[in-house]
Design an enzyme around this catalytic site. Structure first.
Site, mmCIF file in Angstrom:
data_model
loop_
_atom_site.group_PDB
_atom_site.id
_atom_site.type_symbol
_atom_site.label_atom_id
_atom_site.label_comp_id
_atom_site.label_asym_id
_atom_site.label_seq_id
_atom_site.Cartn_x
_atom_site.Cartn_y
_atom_site.Cartn_z
ATOM 1 N N GLY A 50 0.868 -1.182 0.000
ATOM 2 C CA GLY A 50 0.000 0.000 0.000
ATOM 3 C C GLY A 50 0.897 1.222 0.000
ATOM 4 O O GLY A 50 1.825 1.303 -0.794
ATOM 5 N N SER A 52 3.254 3.193 2.610
ATOM 6 C CA SER A 52 3.795 3.068 3.969
ATOM 7 C C SER A 52 3.633 4.351 4.786
ATOM 8 O O SER A 52 3.423 4.294 5.994
ATOM 9 C CB SER A 52 5.267 2.655 3.914
ATOM 10 O OG SER A 52 5.997 3.533 3.097
ATOM 11 N N CYS A 81 6.027 -5.406 0.476
ATOM 12 C CA CYS A 81 6.235 -4.072 -0.105
ATOM 13 C C CYS A 81 6.133 -2.972 0.965
ATOM 14 O O CYS A 81 7.051 -2.836 1.767
ATOM 15 C CB CYS A 81 5.272 -3.876 -1.270
ATOM 16 S SG CYS A 81 5.944 -2.726 -2.465
ATOM 17 N N ARG A 108 12.724 3.669 0.004
ATOM 18 C CA ARG A 108 11.359 3.689 -0.552
ATOM 19 C C ARG A 108 11.410 4.023 -2.048
ATOM 20 O O ARG A 108 12.253 4.810 -2.476
ATOM 21 C CB ARG A 108 10.509 4.754 0.143
ATOM 22 C CG ARG A 108 10.096 4.406 1.537
ATOM 23 C CD ARG A 108 9.061 5.399 2.040
ATOM 24 N NE ARG A 108 7.845 5.321 1.275
ATOM 25 C CZ ARG A 108 7.154 6.379 0.841
ATOM 26 N NH1 ARG A 108 7.566 7.594 1.097
ATOM 27 N NH2 ARG A 108 6.042 6.215 0.149
ATOM 28 N N ILE A 138 5.658 -3.044 -7.441
ATOM 29 C CA ILE A 138 4.858 -1.835 -7.643
ATOM 30 C C ILE A 138 5.394 -0.731 -6.734
ATOM 31 O O ILE A 138 5.209 -0.777 -5.526
ATOM 32 C CB ILE A 138 3.364 -2.121 -7.338
ATOM 33 C CG1 ILE A 138 2.882 -3.308 -8.174
ATOM 34 C CG2 ILE A 138 2.526 -0.878 -7.574
ATOM 35 C CD1 ILE A 138 1.498 -3.812 -7.809
ATOM 36 N N ARG A 139 6.060 0.210 -7.332
ATOM 37 C CA ARG A 139 6.763 1.241 -6.548
ATOM 38 C C ARG A 139 7.456 0.589 -5.346
ATOM 39 O O ARG A 139 7.307 1.009 -4.204
ATOM 40 C CB ARG A 139 5.796 2.352 -6.117
ATOM 41 C CG ARG A 139 5.354 3.219 -7.305
ATOM 42 C CD ARG A 139 4.478 4.365 -6.891
ATOM 43 N NE ARG A 139 3.340 3.895 -6.130
ATOM 44 C CZ ARG A 139 3.113 4.166 -4.858
ATOM 45 N NH1 ARG A 139 3.933 4.943 -4.201
ATOM 46 N NH2 ARG A 139 2.059 3.695 -4.257
ATOM 47 N N HIS A 174 4.755 -8.165 -4.847
ATOM 48 C CA HIS A 174 3.446 -8.762 -4.573
ATOM 49 C C HIS A 174 3.332 -10.088 -5.309
ATOM 50 O O HIS A 174 3.505 -10.126 -6.522
ATOM 51 C CB HIS A 174 2.334 -7.839 -5.076
ATOM 52 C CG HIS A 174 2.320 -6.497 -4.423
ATOM 53 N ND1 HIS A 174 1.460 -6.166 -3.412
ATOM 54 C CD2 HIS A 174 3.086 -5.403 -4.636
ATOM 55 C CE1 HIS A 174 1.681 -4.912 -3.030
ATOM 56 N NE2 HIS A 174 2.657 -4.435 -3.757
ATOM 57 N N GLU A 176 0.550 -12.009 -4.111
ATOM 58 C CA GLU A 176 -0.878 -12.242 -3.833
ATOM 59 C C GLU A 176 -1.757 -11.782 -4.993
ATOM 60 O O GLU A 176 -2.890 -12.213 -5.116
ATOM 61 C CB GLU A 176 -1.281 -11.574 -2.515
ATOM 62 C CG GLU A 176 -1.415 -10.067 -2.516
ATOM 63 C CD GLU A 176 -0.082 -9.318 -2.511
ATOM 64 O OE1 GLU A 176 0.983 -9.968 -2.435
ATOM 65 O OE2 GLU A 176 -0.105 -8.089 -2.606
HETATM 66 N N1 GLN Z 1 5.942 2.870 -2.573
HETATM 67 C C1 GLN Z 1 5.097 2.401 -1.507
HETATM 68 C C2 GLN Z 1 5.586 2.922 -0.177
HETATM 69 O O1 GLN Z 1 6.646 3.440 -0.131
HETATM 70 C C3 GLN Z 1 5.039 0.886 -1.450
HETATM 71 C C4 GLN Z 1 4.313 0.364 -2.648
HETATM 72 C C5 GLN Z 1 3.660 -0.977 -2.439
HETATM 73 O O2 GLN Z 1 3.400 -1.394 -1.324
HETATM 74 N N2 GLN Z 1 3.345 -1.622 -3.523
HETATM 75 O O3 GLN Z 1 4.898 2.796 0.778
#
Ligand code: GLN
Length: 208
Positions: A50, A52, A81, A108, A138-139, A174, A176
């Protein structure tokens, strides 16, 4: 044995539903955790992906920090993540107060912005077997350092992306999202065998 476990998924923000679905597919009882009382009776906790910074803020707003800290110190947890960022010892963003459960330093959004998110197939060493995982980054954060009590289970592009300590595991990607229960199963088995010492890597290493 697995089906007798009670697993919580921190559900303040982010990708908690997919983790609950994985647990459901494995016939394991999963519970959304949004307040400290909901931690009671759980065998393990998943902190999902998500944002953070948002999760960090909501943990305080919902007065969960102390209870979560206690849980993380005494049970088995898995951070994916953003969850891995919250479980780290050091984060490069001062807005985040990580729980320090996992002896790693994270950067991050280490691969760049959303447009630099990517899908990869990675191989993980799980219980002595080499297994293929479909993984979405994802990021995702980059793990720039890990300590000598940390075991690396998978790397991608020469960087560690799946790591564990006896009571904790983190993945920067991820799985899931791909309905592959392998890592969820691994986490459940880790809870069952909790306390069994894992062999550690040698010294502190920088991987950045
Ligand atoms: N870039 C998000 C963060 O720094 C993490 C992205 C993710 O959980 N897919 O919180």
């Amino acid at each position: 044995m697995r089906s007798s476990l009670h697993i919580g998924v921190l559900a303040l923000q982010g990708d908690f539903e997919r983790h609950l679905r994985q647990l459901h597919l494995l016939n394991v009882s999963g519970r959304e955790v949004r307040c400290r009382e909901e931690l009671s009776g759980l065998d393990g906790l998943i902190i999902p992906g998500g944002e953070s910074t948002a999760m960090n803020e909501l943990i305080d707003r919902f007065a969960m920090r102390d209870a979560l800290g206690d849980f993380i110190r005494t049970r088995v947890v898995w951070g994916t993540c953003a969850g891995s960022i919250l479980l780290a010892r050091e984060v490069d963003d001062r807005r985040i107060r990580p729980f320090g459960a996992m002896d790693i330093s994270v950067i991050r959004n280490g691969y760049g912005r959303q447009i630099h998110s990517f899908y990869a197939e990675i191989t993980a060493r799980l219980n002595g077997d080499t297994r293929l995982l479909r993984a979405s980054f994802i990021r995702a954060p980059i793990i720039a350092r890990y300590g000598n009590g940390v075991m690396v289970l998978a790397e991608y592009g020469g960087r560690p992306v799946l790591l564990e300590q006896p009571n904790c595991m983190v993945s920067t990607f991820h799985t899931e999202l791909h309905d592959n229960p392998l890592l969820t199963t691994y986490f459940l088995d880790k809870i069952i065998s909790r306390g069994r010492p894992k062999s550690a890597s040698s010294a502190y290493r920088s991987v950045s």
